[in-house]
Design a protein around this motif. Structure first.
Motif, mmCIF file in Angstrom:
data_model
loop_
_atom_site.group_PDB
_atom_site.id
_atom_site.type_symbol
_atom_site.label_atom_id
_atom_site.label_comp_id
_atom_site.label_asym_id
_atom_site.label_seq_id
_atom_site.Cartn_x
_atom_site.Cartn_y
_atom_site.Cartn_z
ATOM 1 N N ALA A 61 0.818 -1.318 -0.196
ATOM 2 C CA ALA A 61 0.014 0.005 0.024
ATOM 3 C C ALA A 61 0.977 1.060 0.040
ATOM 4 C CB ALA A 61 -0.822 0.031 1.157
ATOM 5 N N ARG A 62 1.845 1.254 0.897
ATOM 6 C CA ARG A 62 2.721 2.320 0.915
ATOM 7 C C ARG A 62 3.452 2.573 -0.399
ATOM 8 N NH1 ARG A 62 4.806 0.589 5.819
ATOM 9 N NH2 ARG A 62 6.812 -0.584 4.585
ATOM 10 N N GLY A 63 4.009 1.467 -1.131
ATOM 11 C CA GLY A 63 4.624 1.532 -2.263
ATOM 12 C C GLY A 63 3.801 2.036 -3.430
ATOM 13 N N ARG A 64 2.394 1.763 -3.310
ATOM 14 C CA ARG A 64 1.431 2.338 -4.099
ATOM 15 C C ARG A 64 1.124 4.015 -3.855
ATOM 16 N NH1 ARG A 64 -2.227 -2.509 -6.312
ATOM 17 N NH2 ARG A 64 -0.646 -3.807 -7.089
ATOM 18 N N GLY A 65 1.739 4.320 -3.006
ATOM 19 C CA GLY A 65 1.445 5.875 -2.565
ATOM 20 C C GLY A 65 0.197 6.044 -1.314
ATOM 21 N N ALA A 66 -0.141 4.979 -0.880
ATOM 22 C CA ALA A 66 -1.284 5.291 0.019
ATOM 23 C C ALA A 66 -0.749 5.766 1.612
ATOM 24 C CB ALA A 66 -2.055 3.791 0.133
ATOM 25 N N LYS A 67 -1.655 6.434 1.977
ATOM 26 C CA LYS A 67 -1.178 6.957 3.523
ATOM 27 C C LYS A 67 -1.830 6.015 4.679
ATOM 28 C CE LYS A 67 0.362 11.183 2.865
ATOM 29 N NZ LYS A 67 0.993 11.110 1.382
ATOM 30 N N ARG A 68 -2.990 5.458 4.146
ATOM 31 C CA ARG A 68 -3.538 4.663 5.249
ATOM 32 C C ARG A 68 -4.058 3.198 4.813
ATOM 33 N NH1 ARG A 68 -3.319 6.279 9.876
ATOM 34 N NH2 ARG A 68 -5.719 6.075 10.828
ATOM 35 N N LEU A 69 -4.262 2.321 5.687
ATOM 36 C CA LEU A 69 -4.787 1.159 5.194
ATOM 37 C C LEU A 69 -6.422 1.019 5.671
ATOM 38 C CD1 LEU A 69 -3.750 -1.241 3.661
ATOM 39 C CD2 LEU A 69 -3.036 -2.243 5.593
ATOM 40 N N TYR A 70 -7.233 0.705 5.302
ATOM 41 C CA TYR A 70 -8.571 0.410 5.758
ATOM 42 C C TYR A 70 -9.073 -0.937 5.645
ATOM 43 C CZ TYR A 70 -13.443 1.766 6.382
ATOM 44 O OH TYR A 70 -14.782 1.897 6.939
ATOM 45 N N ILE A 71 -9.672 -1.565 7.066
ATOM 46 C CA ILE A 71 -9.758 -2.730 6.925
ATOM 47 C C ILE A 71 -11.417 -2.894 7.605
ATOM 48 C CG2 ILE A 71 -9.451 -4.809 8.315
ATOM 49 C CD1 ILE A 71 -6.682 -2.716 8.608
#
Ligand SMILES: CC(C)(COP(=O)(O)OP(=O)(O)OC[C@H]1O[C@@H](n2cnc3c(N)ncnc32)[C@H](O)[C@@H]1OP(=O)(O)O)[C@@H](O)C(=O)NCCC(=O)NCCS
Length: 177
Positions: free
Chosen positions: A126-136
């Motif tokens: 997710a980080r590598g794809r530029g996301a700041k947060r993960l949603y679960i």
């Protein structure tokens, strides 16, 4: 020995071979702004995947794959024993979140660190794809929610309305990617 790699589209159906069975004595509810543990009044996963789950969710997972979702599996002796899926659709007010769409480890492979490893890989992706947060959108069982809390997740400040409407009984969590 467990080996792991990304999954091919035609392998998506194999996720239903994962032993999903779980007996949850307690489940979490989100009440009055806080997590409360209550005795479970049913056991929807005691015998594995609920009837119809594969038929209902295979097309959803294929759509996710087709829009660039990341599918990663852990295998032992050719058998799929753990899977994690990261959706590629940006969500959240600032469109800076990605959803951890699926994380399952076969029953006899749990409590060995595999779930944590798959979760951390999804986070790095997710980080590598530029996301700041993960949603679960987490299954409310005590074991599952404790797993995510231990990994630094917290109740989502602003639950995603679409995901909340799909799974209102889930505990909606987020963490930094
Ligand atoms: C939730 C789930 C993915 C966790 O997977 P897992 O492989 O058991 O996860 P881990 O082994 O990394 O961690 C589980 C626990 O085992 C502990 N653990 C990790 N390695 C361990 C080891 N070597 N020895 C003993 N315990 C260990 C961890 O501390 C953790 O404790 P906690 O979560 O109770 O705080 C798995 O239980 C599962 O598939 N559950 C059913 C499906 C589900 O609910 N999926 C989530 C959908 S949102």
């Amino acid at each position: 020995m467990i080996s792991s790699r990304t999954l091919l589209r035609e392998e998506i159906e194999h996720v239903w071979n994962i032993d999903r069975s779980e007996v949850a004595d307690n489940i979490y509810r989100f009440e009055n702004g806080t997590l409360v543990l209550r005795p479970a009044d049913s056991q929807p996963f005691s015998a594995g995947w609920p009837p119809g789950e594969a038929k209902k969710s295979t097309p959803i997972l294929r759509d996710c794959f087709d829009r660039g979702g990341w599918f990663y599996g852990a295998f032992e002796g050719g058998e799929l024993v753990g899977v994690v899926v990261l959706d590629n659709k940006r969500i959240g007010k600032y469109k800076d979140q990605l959803q951890l769409k699926f994380l399952h480890v076969s029953r006899s492979y749990r409590q060995k660190g595999l779930g944590t490893r798959l979760f951390e890989l999804a986070k790095a992706t997710a980080r590598g794809r530029g996301a700041k947060r993960l949603y679960i959108s987490a299954n409310p069982s005590e074991n599952t929610v404790n797993f995510y809390l231990r990994l630094g997740c917290a109740v989502a400040a602003e639950p995603d309305q679409e995901l909340f409407d799909l799974e209102p009984e889930d505990i909606h969590l987020e963490c930094d990617a």
